[in-house]
Design an enzyme around this catalytic site. Structure first.
Site, PDB file in Angstrom:
ATOM      1  N   MET A 198     -37.497  11.893 -35.846  1.00  0.00           N
ATOM      2  CA  MET A 198     -37.074  12.138 -37.373  1.00  0.00           C
ATOM      3  C   MET A 198     -36.425  13.505 -37.464  1.00  0.00           C
ATOM      4  SD  MET A 198     -37.643   9.118 -38.816  1.00  0.00           S
ATOM      5  CE  MET A 198     -37.513   9.201 -40.360  1.00  0.00           C
ATOM      6  N   GLN A 236     -45.199  18.699 -39.510  1.00  0.00           N
ATOM      7  CA  GLN A 236     -45.304  18.387 -37.898  1.00  0.00           C
ATOM      8  C   GLN A 236     -44.831  19.421 -37.261  1.00  0.00           C
ATOM      9  OE1 GLN A 236     -42.799  15.028 -35.413  1.00  0.00           O
ATOM     10  NE2 GLN A 236     -44.775  14.068 -36.660  1.00  0.00           N
ATOM     11  N   CYS A 256     -42.315  13.546 -29.052  1.00  0.00           N
ATOM     12  CA  CYS A 256     -40.745  13.432 -28.970  1.00  0.00           C
ATOM     13  C   CYS A 256     -40.331  13.728 -27.432  1.00  0.00           C
ATOM     14  CB  CYS A 256     -40.591  14.573 -30.155  1.00  0.00           C
ATOM     15  SG  CYS A 256     -38.656  14.694 -30.246  1.00  0.00           S
TER      16      CYS A 256
END
Length: 335
Positions: free
Chosen positions: A1, A53, A83
């Site tokens: 994101m 995050q 990620c």
């Protein structure tokens, strides 16, 4: 994101759901320690609850970044160990840390010692040639011993060699069964599921045996999905358990519900522009709101093109919503 879940998107998402726990983009701990903290961490109170995050691999730097984040009012600190982007690979964090489970545990322990709010981990089931049955269990065992409050599992491997970040979101096969087995082996640990969930119906079905579900791209690209969250799921920080009821189709909502969203975003966009921002910084996140509605194409066109013109202001949002309202009225008259 990354580049998606910024503060403008989160204000918009909060107009659609009051219960969902929203997550920031992954922010590298070094950036927080060295950069403009207000720009990186500041957020509107309306966004709460929000999880910060973090990315990084240094326990002490992550602990200090977590402490700073707690001071800004975040409800949770989440360490991203999933990620697969090129940026995180070059910095040896994100999904790369799946290879170093004890370092991840050390990072969690340091953050837990630094803050009073929950510290959680988001991971993959493994990377490259790792055996997920071994790698995931090893990671979870170590971070659980370190005191993590929850583990969010994207139920795919990340292939750091051979697949692009985009391909890593779709090509590696999903293994929800492994995540459920992990939960059965760790009944006291909150374990949530991420990956491959396209609708709230998917989320409810696949949550069986688990504690929570996380939607990323699906909730961004078809943001009307978020309007059904509150009827299905309790507040993320409350003790209630499982979802109940049926998902709400956003097309069934009374239009005055959308007018509340419109008015809130017009007011917010006006404030952003007054502070030197551009209305397109806000509207770029609103493109997917009316998927499946009459007038959705015109709505997208207005937000995509008119919002980028010199001098564009919040009236662009008014015009886009008006296009949907007109199309809705025309469709009703034709019935």
């Amino acid at each position: 994101m990354i580049d998606w879940s910024d503060r403008h998107y989160r204000v918009f998402a909060r107009q659609l759901t009051k219960n969902a726990l929203l997550f920031t983009e992954m922010i590298v701990a070094d950036a927080i320690l060295r950069g403009n903290r207000d720009r990186l961490l500041g957020f509107d109170a309306v966004e709460r609850p929000v999880a910060l995050q973090l990315g990084g691999n240094d326990p002490q730097k992550l602990a200090e970044a977590a402490r700073i984040g707690e001071g800004f009012g975040y409800a949770e600190i989440n360490l991203n160990v999933g990620c697969p982007s090129d940026r995180v690979q070059s910095g040896t964090f994100g999904a790369c840390l799946m290879r170093e489970p004890q370092l991840v545990a050390d990072c969690v322990a340091a953050m837990k010692a630094a803050v009073a709010i929950p510290v959680t981990v988001k991971c993959r089931i493994g990377v490259d040639d790792q055996d997920p049955e071994v790698a995931l269990r090893d990671l979870v065992s170590r971070v659980s011993a370190a005191g993590t409050d929850a583990v969010w599992v994207h139920a795919r491997k990340a292939w750091l060699q051979g697949l692009s970040p985009k391909e890593n979101r779709d090509i590696p096969p999903l293994d929800y069964g492994l995540v459920r087995r992990l939960k059965a082996e760790n009944p006291a640990l909150f374990i949530g599921l991420n990956g491959g969930l396209h609708t709230l119906s998917d989320a409810v079905r696949e949550m069986d045996g688990l504690d929570g579900v996380m939607l990323g791209r699906a909730a961004y690209q078809d943001s009307g999905i978020l309007t059904g969250v509150d009827a299905l799921f309790p507040h993320p920080l409350s003790p209630e358990g499982k979802p109940s009821g049926a998902a709400t189709d956003p097309r069934d909502l009374p239009f005055d519900r959308w007018e509340v969203v419109r008015d809130a975003m017009i007011a917010y966009a006006a404030d952003v522009v007054a502070r030197g921002g551009r209305v397109a910084h806000v509207t770029r996140h609103m493109i997917g709101l009316f998927q499946g509605f009459p007038g959705a194409r015109r709505y997208r066109q207005i937000l995509s093109s008119d919002a980028t013109k010199p001098g564009a202001g919040p009236e662009v949002i008014e015009a886009a919503f008006a296009a949907v309202l007109a199309a809705r009225a025309e469709a009703a008259a034709a019935e």
